[in-house]
Design a protein around this motif. Structure first.
Motif, PDB file in Angstrom:
ATOM      1  N   GLY A  21      -3.805  -8.148   9.842  1.00 33.45           N
ATOM      2  CA  GLY A  21      -4.044  -8.756   8.772  1.00 33.45           C
ATOM      3  C   GLY A  21      -5.239  -7.946   7.617  1.00 33.45           C
ATOM      4  N   ALA A  22      -5.499  -6.524   7.982  1.00 32.71           N
ATOM      5  CA  ALA A  22      -6.277  -6.078   7.112  1.00 32.71           C
ATOM      6  C   ALA A  22      -5.701  -5.741   5.807  1.00 32.71           C
ATOM      7  CB  ALA A  22      -6.952  -4.664   7.521  1.00 32.71           C
ATOM      8  N   GLN A  23      -6.253  -5.648   4.641  1.00 31.94           N
ATOM      9  CA  GLN A  23      -5.606  -5.158   3.522  1.00 31.94           C
ATOM     10  C   GLN A  23      -5.689  -3.713   3.296  1.00 31.94           C
ATOM     11  OE1 GLN A  23      -7.818  -7.366   0.414  1.00 31.94           O
ATOM     12  NE2 GLN A  23      -7.030  -9.104   0.881  1.00 31.94           N
ATOM     13  N   ALA A  24      -4.822  -3.266   2.574  1.00 30.63           N
ATOM     14  CA  ALA A  24      -4.422  -1.847   2.285  1.00 30.63           C
ATOM     15  C   ALA A  24      -5.496  -1.401   1.170  1.00 30.63           C
ATOM     16  CB  ALA A  24      -3.271  -1.200   2.044  1.00 30.63           C
ATOM     17  N   ASP A  25      -5.973  -0.003   1.260  1.00 35.67           N
ATOM     18  CA  ASP A  25      -6.845   0.540   0.200  1.00 35.67           C
ATOM     19  C   ASP A  25      -6.866   1.813   0.236  1.00 35.67           C
ATOM     20  OD1 ASP A  25      -8.456   1.020   2.387  1.00 35.67           O
ATOM     21  OD2 ASP A  25      -9.901  -0.438   1.913  1.00 35.67           O
ATOM     22  N   ALA A  26      -7.112   2.473  -0.787  1.00 34.41           N
ATOM     23  CA  ALA A  26      -7.381   3.933  -1.196  1.00 34.41           C
ATOM     24  C   ALA A  26      -8.773   4.482  -1.390  1.00 34.41           C
ATOM     25  CB  ALA A  26      -6.387   4.510  -1.980  1.00 34.41           C
ATOM     26  N   MET A  27      -9.351   5.330  -0.755  1.00 40.21           N
ATOM     27  CA  MET A  27     -10.684   5.678  -1.246  1.00 40.21           C
ATOM     28  C   MET A  27     -10.521   7.182  -1.784  1.00 40.21           C
ATOM     29  SD  MET A  27     -13.007   4.147   1.796  1.00 40.21           S
ATOM     30  CE  MET A  27     -13.014   2.370   2.012  1.00 40.21           C
ATOM     31  N   PRO A  87      -2.243   3.235  -4.107  1.00 39.12           N
ATOM     32  CA  PRO A  87      -1.365   3.759  -5.420  1.00 39.12           C
ATOM     33  C   PRO A  87      -1.436   5.236  -5.101  1.00 39.12           C
ATOM     34  CG  PRO A  87      -3.729   3.348  -5.798  1.00 39.12           C
ATOM     35  CD  PRO A  87      -3.613   2.438  -4.559  1.00 39.12           C
ATOM     36  N   ASN A  88      -0.612   5.822  -5.754  1.00 41.21           N
ATOM     37  CA  ASN A  88      -0.776   7.137  -5.778  1.00 41.21           C
ATOM     38  C   ASN A  88      -1.471   7.979  -6.810  1.00 41.21           C
ATOM     39  OD1 ASN A  88       0.181  10.061  -5.548  1.00 41.21           O
ATOM     40  ND2 ASN A  88       2.189   9.732  -6.598  1.00 41.21           N
ATOM     41  N   LEU A  89      -2.677   8.502  -6.157  1.00 42.95           N
ATOM     42  CA  LEU A  89      -3.824   9.045  -7.154  1.00 42.95           C
ATOM     43  C   LEU A  89      -3.600  10.606  -7.217  1.00 42.95           C
ATOM     44  CD1 LEU A  89      -6.769   7.250  -5.434  1.00 42.95           C
ATOM     45  CD2 LEU A  89      -5.239   6.677  -7.308  1.00 42.95           C
ATOM     46  N   SER A  90      -2.519  11.208  -6.859  1.00 41.86           N
ATOM     47  CA  SER A  90      -2.284  12.717  -6.843  1.00 41.86           C
ATOM     48  C   SER A  90      -2.394  12.983  -8.311  1.00 41.86           C
ATOM     49  CB  SER A  90      -1.212  13.174  -6.418  1.00 41.86           C
ATOM     50  OG  SER A  90      -0.044  12.530  -6.595  1.00 41.86           O
ATOM     51  N   ASN A  91      -1.776  12.244  -9.482  1.00 38.23           N
ATOM     52  CA  ASN A  91      -1.837  12.640 -11.002  1.00 38.23           C
ATOM     53  C   ASN A  91      -3.041  12.224 -11.591  1.00 38.23           C
ATOM     54  OD1 ASN A  91       0.728  13.635 -10.606  1.00 38.23           O
ATOM     55  ND2 ASN A  91       1.806  11.672 -10.882  1.00 38.23           N
ATOM     56  N   GLN A 114     -10.805  17.882 -11.516  1.00 37.67           N
ATOM     57  CA  GLN A 114     -10.270  18.122 -10.341  1.00 37.67           C
ATOM     58  C   GLN A 114      -9.480  17.003 -10.110  1.00 37.67           C
ATOM     59  OE1 GLN A 114     -10.517  21.007  -8.963  1.00 37.67           O
ATOM     60  NE2 GLN A 114     -12.490  21.611  -9.968  1.00 37.67           N
ATOM     61  N   ASN A 115      -8.340  17.112  -9.338  1.00 33.46           N
ATOM     62  CA  ASN A 115      -7.292  16.323  -9.064  1.00 33.46           C
ATOM     63  C   ASN A 115      -7.743  15.888  -7.585  1.00 33.46           C
ATOM     64  OD1 ASN A 115      -5.445  18.096 -10.919  1.00 33.46           O
ATOM     65  ND2 ASN A 115      -5.005  15.862 -11.153  1.00 33.46           N
ATOM     66  N   PRO A 116      -7.718  14.370  -7.146  1.00 33.59           N
ATOM     67  CA  PRO A 116      -7.663  14.157  -5.842  1.00 33.59           C
ATOM     68  C   PRO A 116      -6.515  14.632  -4.930  1.00 33.59           C
ATOM     69  CG  PRO A 116      -7.948  12.204  -7.375  1.00 33.59           C
ATOM     70  CD  PRO A 116      -7.432  13.420  -8.180  1.00 33.59           C
ATOM     71  N   LYS A 117      -6.916  15.104  -3.753  1.00 33.53           N
ATOM     72  CA  LYS A 117      -5.682  15.695  -2.632  1.00 33.53           C
ATOM     73  C   LYS A 117      -5.797  14.654  -1.611  1.00 33.53           C
ATOM     74  CE  LYS A 117      -6.927  20.197  -4.159  1.00 33.53           C
ATOM     75  NZ  LYS A 117      -7.350  21.523  -3.604  1.00 33.53           N
ATOM     76  N   LEU A 118      -4.652  14.167  -1.011  1.00 33.19           N
ATOM     77  CA  LEU A 118      -4.580  13.492  -0.050  1.00 33.19           C
ATOM     78  C   LEU A 118      -4.817  13.929   1.310  1.00 33.19           C
ATOM     79  CD1 LEU A 118      -3.527  10.576   1.141  1.00 33.19           C
ATOM     80  CD2 LEU A 118      -1.015  11.506   0.966  1.00 33.19           C
ATOM     81  N   MET A 125      -3.848   2.724   5.039  1.00 33.57           N
ATOM     82  CA  MET A 125      -5.235   3.334   4.256  1.00 33.57           C
ATOM     83  C   MET A 125      -4.944   4.635   3.870  1.00 33.57           C
ATOM     84  SD  MET A 125      -9.039   3.048   5.896  1.00 33.57           S
ATOM     85  CE  MET A 125      -8.714   4.232   7.161  1.00 33.57           C
ATOM     86  N   GLU A 126      -5.538   4.891   2.728  1.00 33.49           N
ATOM     87  CA  GLU A 126      -5.168   6.710   2.224  1.00 33.49           C
ATOM     88  C   GLU A 126      -6.697   7.224   1.983  1.00 33.49           C
ATOM     89  OE1 GLU A 126      -2.704   6.230  -1.199  1.00 33.49           O
ATOM     90  OE2 GLU A 126      -1.048   6.209   0.023  1.00 33.49           O
ATOM     91  N   MET A 127      -6.896   8.461   2.371  1.00 32.91           N
ATOM     92  CA  MET A 127      -8.159   8.987   1.851  1.00 32.91           C
ATOM     93  C   MET A 127      -7.998  10.262   1.113  1.00 32.91           C
ATOM     94  SD  MET A 127     -11.478   9.095   2.382  1.00 32.91           S
ATOM     95  CE  MET A 127     -11.595   7.827   3.567  1.00 32.91           C
ATOM     96  N   TYR A 128      -8.553  10.147   0.035  1.00 31.62           N
ATOM     97  CA  TYR A 128      -8.131  11.468  -1.061  1.00 31.62           C
ATOM     98  C   TYR A 128      -9.670  12.133  -1.037  1.00 31.62           C
ATOM     99  CZ  TYR A 128      -3.966   9.580  -2.529  1.00 31.62           C
ATOM    100  OH  TYR A 128      -2.621   8.976  -2.923  1.00 31.62           O
TER     101      TYR A 128
END
Length: 334
Positions: A21-27, A87-91, A114-118, A125-128
């Motif tokens: 039940g946890a929500q997805a997020d990116a940091m 979201p895709n933060l590579s761009n 600088q561009n974030p790198k995955l 859960m994504e970490m950049y």
């Protein structure tokens, strides 16, 4: 009785319940440094800077900004931003956007964006991570190497003077030089006696692999291992303002080691233990900066990230890894 299988099974049940039940997020996380010598790169003279505003912007194919965040660096020069969903933060790109009032004089933005790198993706859960950003003062510091300071304009060499033609000197007979003087051969020196063997190197406790759980750090006979941090140091000072808002400004590290029964108290207990272990051994899986960074990232995320980070710290503090590491505390150390 071996309690390891039961503890691992209990931890797995807690982890599964927290993930459900946890929500997805990116940091997005990174660090801003003060380029004191204005040479445009990281050097020994640079340091992480507090109070610098960093913005992360994400443009579309037409160059229009569709999503952006802004955050201020903490006492360690770090910043953390959270984006809902995955979201895709590579761009996207991160850059210095300003500074708070009263911050250090090193506030001029320098270097490219600088561009974030995955770094990893797990459980939605994504970490950049973003490469280091730079700020600069108005003028280089006086202690910087001369090559880093802007030098004086080059001096244009003047044309060489026109040589003056001299009449040739009359040819005269050169006097003969005396025969060379040779020293007599030197007698041979007696051989030197052999050097005595060097004494053995003293033990280096910081280079020895060791990991101790929180129970050991609270025992009076091991008080001498608190070499860098004090027991009455405030959590808000050591871990930063994010931890201060969660745990209060009066909680000490000693009180943080007593926490249990709640994911956030467990995170503080295991994070404090991991910080003490990182200062006690160079071979500990986490260094001090990474312990503080992971703790703040967890506090800014969901309860699932708090529990995951606490379990990772607990595993490292128990000595589990490629090789099982034990606690090498000795009573009444020096």
């Amino acid at each position: 009785m071996d309690w390891s299988p039961r503890l691992l099974f209990t931890a797995f049940l807690i982890l599964a319940a927290a993930i459900h039940g946890a929500q997805a997020d990116a940091m997005v996380t990174g660090t801003v440094f003060c380029d004191q010598c204005k040479d445009g790169q990281r050097s020994l003279f640079d340091y992480p800077i507090y109070g610098i505003k960093v913005s992360v912007s994400c443009p579309d194919s037409n160059g229009q900004t569709t999503m952006s965040r802004e955050e201020t660096t903490n006492l360690l020069g770090n910043y953390v931003m959270r984006f809902d969903g995955t979201p895709n933060l590579s761009n996207c790109y991160a850059q210095v956007s300003g500074s708070e009032q009263g911050s250090s004089g090193c506030t001029v933005a320098a270097g490219p964006a600088q561009n974030p790198k995955l770094m990893f993706r797990m459980f939605d859960m994504e970490m950049y991570a973003v490469d280091s950003l730079l700020t600069q003062p108005d003028k280089p510091m006086s202690f910087c190497p001369k090559s880093a300071n802007p030098g004086s304009p080059p001096v244009t060499p003047s044309e060489p003077p026109t040589p003056v033609t001299q009449p040739p000197a009359p040819i005269t007979q050169q006097p003969r030089s005396p025969p060379p003087f040779r020293l007599p051969p030197m007698p041979r020196l007696p051989p030197l006696p052999p050097l005595p063997p060097l004494p053995p190197m003293p033990p280096m406790p910081f280079a020895e692999a060791t990991a101790c759980p929180h129970q050991n750090w609270t025992m009076p006979q091991y008080r001498c291992y608190w070499r860098v941090l004090e027991q009455d140091s405030k959590v808000a000072v050591v871990f930063g303002p994010i931890a201060g808002r969660r745990y209060g400004t009066d909680v000490t590290l000693w009180q943080g080691l007593q926490g249990r029964g709640d994911p956030y108290r467990t995170l503080l207990r295991e994070g404090t233990t991991a910080l003490l272990n990182s200062y006690n051994s160079l071979l500990f899986p986490y260094n001090p900066v990474s312990v503080i960074t992971h703790t703040n990232l967890a506090l800014m995320g969901s309860s699932r990230s708090v529990l995951l980070t606490a379990l990772r710290f607990m595993r490292a503090n128990s000595g589990y890894g490629n090789d099982k590491v034990t606690c090498k505390f000795t009573p009444n150390c020096k």
